[in-house]
Write an enzyme that holds these catalytic residues in place. Structure first.
Site, PDB file in Angstrom:
ATOM      1  CB  SER A  64      -0.966  -0.050   1.186  1.00  0.00           C
ATOM      2  OG  SER A  64      -1.972   0.903   1.063  1.00  0.00           O
ATOM      3  CG  ASP A 121      -5.935  -3.545  -4.206  1.00  0.00           C
ATOM      4  OD1 ASP A 121      -6.936  -3.104  -3.600  1.00  0.00           O
ATOM      5  OD2 ASP A 121      -4.828  -2.973  -4.189  1.00  0.00           O
ATOM      6  CG  HIS A 170      -4.810  -3.261  -0.504  1.00  0.00           C
ATOM      7  ND1 HIS A 170      -4.239  -2.472  -1.481  1.00  0.00           N
ATOM      8  CD2 HIS A 170      -4.397  -2.732   0.681  1.00  0.00           C
ATOM      9  CE1 HIS A 170      -3.531  -1.515  -0.920  1.00  0.00           C
ATOM     10  NE2 HIS A 170      -3.599  -1.653   0.396  1.00  0.00           N
TER      11      HIS A 170
END
Length: 541
Positions: free
Chosen positions: A264, A455, A517
């Site tokens: 991220s 994601d 994710h």
């Protein structure tokens, strides 16, 4: 503003890329240290073009400046005396060590400004927590005494061969989210169930590596401070100090290969942190590679891929209708123009409007559907973070016996700190071009960019795109390299296709099938497979 709040928490969230330059020296935007009223006065006195951008921003999102604070409130805490800890490593002592160089001249054993840092260490008793019995663990704090900053870490030795296995630093993103989320929700030795019971994870990344989980920047997780950090470069200084003092206390781990991994917003962190480490000639950190999973690294190249991912072109059914898809297409040129201006100036006055406009225009339509931004296949389960399981982790970590066993000094634990998130956003860090640091890394060590293909927020389309447009000596060869099947090679699932991979020189991109994710959460077996093979050196120049 609520249209993009969730995307700014755990996650982050093909353009023509201008010639890439090294990331600029940090821009001094002194007005950001002023009260909000002074900030508004500064906006009024800006040049016409910049003022127009802020005026349009205020018109579109009238509550933005009122809702967001620029600094995080200090977390309530009680510092434990030094006698509580098994070891206290003084940075001043480490900085004062001189050795003879090969040229006969004396030099410091390790570089860096360390005199204001200390590292506190205590052994964690696994039997008290029920996590990986028999595995050696340490927790503690890195203290920046000059700036009243205290970063919490938790270290797990390898389950296999800690005397020879590599050491890995794991970083969650946000910015402002605890890496203990990664520990208990993704790749650590245990998870927490709805009854707050500890569940063993057979696919933990410490199966063949020792792992450090770090709560950073300050005021995240169990970390705390009387001050604040609001940009990636500043956070990198703290991480270098932590690792230097940790390896000084535990020289047996300093002999092993060291890797930095994260996901991220770690797409910002890791290029900066690795560059900081490599900038010190004399160091005790044996950095061998970096791994970035579903990261935000090059927004200019990644943001055009929100529309395709949301509209059925990323391998999964469309989430948005045709009207919303057209709206995103219409908004993209302005978004790209604003990001380009941010890349050119790296000033908060330019980068903040780009962040807010683009996040609302390119992420907002998806969020308003209620679909999980971290997994296009599911709806959000609970709150802005979309996963009920995160609540179990927070509850478990807030138990007094747990906090006592870890030596935690804050009154409570939170998985994500929205104030930190806003600080980074409103200091312009979100849109800055940290990908410009990656070519310098590729010259010196292997770099892996991996992405779960379900994601949305940091999707595989955008990550593949920026890796293929990155300016470096092997760009053409990497861009034209074939995506090959990635299969499991050495266990009962041998031959199972888990994704695709392309590689040239020191640069590798992976698409992991069925991963959101957080790839280790959705595909634990596949994540441990590629992780072990990466550490084993399968993909490198």
């Amino acid at each position: 503003m609520k249209t993009f709040t969730a995307a700014l928490l755990v996650g982050t969230a093909l353009a023509a890329v201008p010639q890439q330059q090294p990331l600029q020296t940090q821009v001094e935007d002194s007005a950001w240290a002023k009260p909000l009223e002074d900030l508004k006065d500064t906006i009024k006195s800006m040049g016409a073009e910049a003022k127009q951008a802020w005026d349009q921003l205020a018109s579109a999102f009238p509550d933005a400046l009122n809702e967001y604070t620029l600094f995080s409130a200090p977390k309530k805490h009680t510092r434990r005396p030094d006698s509580h800890w098994d070891h206290v490593v003084r940075g001043a002592d480490v900085q004062g060590i001189w050795v003879d160089g090969v040229d006969g001249q004396k030099h410091r054993e390790v570089d860096g400004k360390l005199e204001n840092y200390d590292l506190r260490v205590k052994a964690v008793d696994p039997s008290k927590l029920g996590i990986d019995p028999g595995v050696k663990q340490f927790s503690g704090y890195l203290d920046d005494n000059e700036n009243d900053k205290h970063l919490f870490y938790w270290f797990f030795e390898s389950r296999n061969d800690p005397k020879n296995d590599p050491v890995v630093l794991w970083l969650n993103g946000g910015p402002g989210c605890s890496s203990l989320t990664g520990l208990f929700f993704e790749l650590g030795p245990a998870s927490i169930d709805k009854n707050l019971k500890v569940i063993h994870n057979p696919y933990s990344w410490n199966s063949n590596a020792s792992v450090i989980f770090l709560d950073q920047p300050v005021n995240v997780g169990f970390s705390y401070s009387g001050s604040s950090v609001s940009d990636t470069i500043a956070a990198g200084k703290d991480v270098y100090a932590l690792l230097t003092l940790f390896f000084k206390q535990f020289p047996q781990y300093a002999k092993q290969d060291f890797h930095i991994a994260g996901e991220s917003y770690a797409g910002h962190y890791i290029p900066a942190f690795a560059s900081e480490i490599l900038s010190h000639k004399n160091r005790n950190i044996n950095l061998k590679s970096v791994l970035i999973g579903n990261g935000l690294t090059d927004p200019l190249t990644q943001y055009p891929h929100y529309r395709p991912m949301a509209c059925g072109e990323g391998g999964y059914p469309a989430v948005l209708d045709e009207s919303s898809c057209r709206s995103m297409d219409n908004a993209l040129p302005r978004c790209q123009s604003m990001i380009e201006s941010c890349y050119s100036s790296e000033s908060a006055w330019v980068c903040v409007p780009a962040s807010i406009y683009c996040n609302n225009a390119m992420i907002g339509p998806y969020q308003r559907t209620g679909q999980n931004v971290y997994d296009v296949r599911t709806k959000c389960e609970d709150g802005s973070l979309c996963y009920t399981g995160l609540n179990y982790i927070t509850q478990w970590l807030n138990q007094k016996p747990v906090m006592e066993a870890l030596g935690a000094e804050v009154e409570s634990y939170d998985s994500c700190n929205m104030d930190i998130n806003r600080n980074f956003l409103f200091h312009g860090d979100w849109m800055k071009p940290y990908h410009r640091l990656v070519p310098g890394l590729i010259e010196k060590l292997p770099v892996l960019i991996y992405a779960g293909d379900a994601d949305f927020i940091c999707n595989w389309l955008g990550n593949k795109a920026w890796t293929e447009t990155l300016e470096w000596s092997g760009r053409a060869e990497f861009a034209s390299a074939e995506m090959k099947n990635l299969t499991i090679v050495d266990n009962k699932s041998k031959g199972k296709n888990i994704g695709q991979v392309k590689s040239h020189g020191n640069f590798t991109f992976m698409r992991l099938f069925g991963g959101g994710h957080m790839v280790p959460l959705d595909q634990p077996e596949a994540s441990l497979e590629f992780f072990n093979r990466w550490l084993g050196g399968e993909w490198k120049a």
